[in-house]
Design an enzyme around this catalytic site. Structure first.
Site, mmCIF file in Angstrom:
data_model
loop_
_atom_site.group_PDB
_atom_site.id
_atom_site.type_symbol
_atom_site.label_atom_id
_atom_site.label_comp_id
_atom_site.label_asym_id
_atom_site.label_seq_id
_atom_site.Cartn_x
_atom_site.Cartn_y
_atom_site.Cartn_z
ATOM 1 N N LYS A 13 8.323 -36.436 93.647
ATOM 2 C CA LYS A 13 8.985 -36.307 94.955
ATOM 3 C C LYS A 13 9.452 -34.873 95.170
ATOM 4 O O LYS A 13 9.295 -34.313 96.261
ATOM 5 C CB LYS A 13 10.158 -37.303 95.055
ATOM 6 C CG LYS A 13 9.661 -38.733 95.185
ATOM 7 C CD LYS A 13 10.722 -39.791 94.953
ATOM 8 C CE LYS A 13 10.056 -41.178 94.974
ATOM 9 N NZ LYS A 13 10.960 -42.272 94.600
ATOM 10 N N GLN B 204 17.042 -43.140 93.065
ATOM 11 C CA GLN B 204 15.874 -43.708 92.395
ATOM 12 C C GLN B 204 16.236 -45.011 91.685
ATOM 13 O O GLN B 204 17.207 -45.068 90.941
ATOM 14 C CB GLN B 204 15.327 -42.680 91.376
ATOM 15 C CG GLN B 204 14.055 -43.109 90.686
ATOM 16 C CD GLN B 204 12.879 -43.255 91.656
ATOM 17 O OE1 GLN B 204 12.602 -42.384 92.459
ATOM 18 N NE2 GLN B 204 12.190 -44.382 91.580
ATOM 19 N N ASP C 30 15.183 -43.898 102.298
ATOM 20 C CA ASP C 30 14.507 -44.926 101.506
ATOM 21 C C ASP C 30 14.423 -46.246 102.280
ATOM 22 O O ASP C 30 13.655 -47.135 101.920
ATOM 23 C CB ASP C 30 15.308 -45.134 100.212
ATOM 24 C CG ASP C 30 14.427 -45.251 98.995
ATOM 25 O OD1 ASP C 30 13.209 -45.072 99.135
ATOM 26 O OD2 ASP C 30 14.963 -45.522 97.911
#
Ligand code: NDP
Length: 289
Positions: A49, A93, A116
């Protein structure tokens, strides 16, 4: 059979974002990547990422709290990022350590920075077909893959295997939306589904997201179907330096000859997930401007 090349489609999307970011006046979009602990898969996902963000011209801020961080400390860290005007997007994450309530963490991220797409408000906006929200990256990536591969879901029977909040449920809602490219008839299957293969065999488009290697076999697939394999499973393989190989939820070698189109693993949905995270971050910056 046509292979849906996720690497190629993600690269096209990344190139488009690069052009868009280069033309943006003022401060470039910034994503905060929060990784708790040293889980090897998370380390590699966050690295990827960070690399993709740099390629597009985004600023990334990497925050690496130790695995011992308490939920209250993680909340305080997120509150600081929520309040920081130079941060546009926040990604925490997963998986998080067991002592932390993951859904509570998703809820703590400010909805306007929730790139997200797991905050309650953004999941709700998917149900309401409100495009001002952020769609979770893997489901959004699947829709983008289908659209860019020329698959129009209108009137098609889409069968989704798996009902997780991260993939199954949101992708089913997206396929169901009353808009161009979607308008599918959707069935969602899970571990309590009876006579699973009789249902999957009806699918014009089969989306497998259950986390079981080679689960989908030829007897479960209608000839000519489009198959999207979301699974990323580590299977022991002594011939590999790492001792494992990645495989999807679909028995690719046996199922592929039956399909009109299919995604490989790796190189299918995975690269799209990262690209859509970047797209959401650029959108967050644009909405703030
Ligand atoms: P979860 O474990 O959260 O959900 C799995 C789902 O599959 C559940 O709904 C479960 O049912 C269902 N299921 C499990 N076993 C069966 C079975 N035998 N028959 C029918 N249904 C079953 O997984 P995720 O959705 O998070 O992930 C799924 C896969 O996708 C994983 O391999 C993951 O690594 C991968 N993934 C890939 C991403 C990418 O970028 N390509 C991103 C995210 C995930 P029930 O609800 O009843 O338990």
């Amino acid at each position: 059979m046509e292979l849906i090349d996720g690497n190629q489609i993600a690269a096209a999307l990344i190139a488009e974002l690069k052009t868009e970011v280069a033309a943006m006046p003022g401060r470039k979009p910034c994503i905060a990547l929060v990784r708790v602990g040293e889980d090897p898969a998370s380390v590699s996902y966050v690295k990827k990422k960070e690399k993709t963000a740099a390629e597009i011209g985004l600023i990334s801020r990497i925050i690496l709290p130790p695995i011992t961080i308490s939920q209250a400390e993680l909340f305080a860290l997120l509150d600081d990022l929520n309040a920081d005007p130079t941060v546009d997007g926040i990604l925490v994450q997963s998986p998080l350590p067991k002592h932390i309530d993951e859904v509570a963490v998703f809820r703590r991220v400010a909805p306007e920075k929730d790139v997200d797409g797991f905050n309650t408000l953004n999941l709700g906006k998917v149900a309401q077909e409100d495009e001002t929200g952020f769609v979770a990256c893997t489901p959004a990536g699947i829709m983008e893959l289908l659209a860019r591969s020329g698959v129009d879901l209108k009137g098609k029977h889409v069968v989704v295997l798996g009902r997780s909040l991260i993939v199954g449920k949101p992708v089913a809602l997206l396929a169901l939306q009353k808009k161009a490219g979607a308008n599918a008839t959707v069935t969602i299957c899970h571990s309590a589904t009876v006579n699973l293969s009789a249902i999957t065999r009806q699918a014009d488009v089969l989306i497998a997201a259950i986390g079981r290697p080679d689960f989908v076999t030829p007897d479960m697939v209608k000839p000519g179907a489009v198959v999207i394999d979301v699974g990323i499973n580590r299977v022991a393989d002594v011939s590999k330096k790492t001792g494992y190989r990645l495989t999807g939820d679909v028995a690719f070698d046996r199922v592929a000859p039956l399909c009109s189109k299919i995604t490989p693993v790796p190189g299918g949905v995975g690269p799209m997930t990262v690209a859509m995270l970047m797209k959401n971050t650029v959108k967050a910056r644009r909405l703030k401007a």
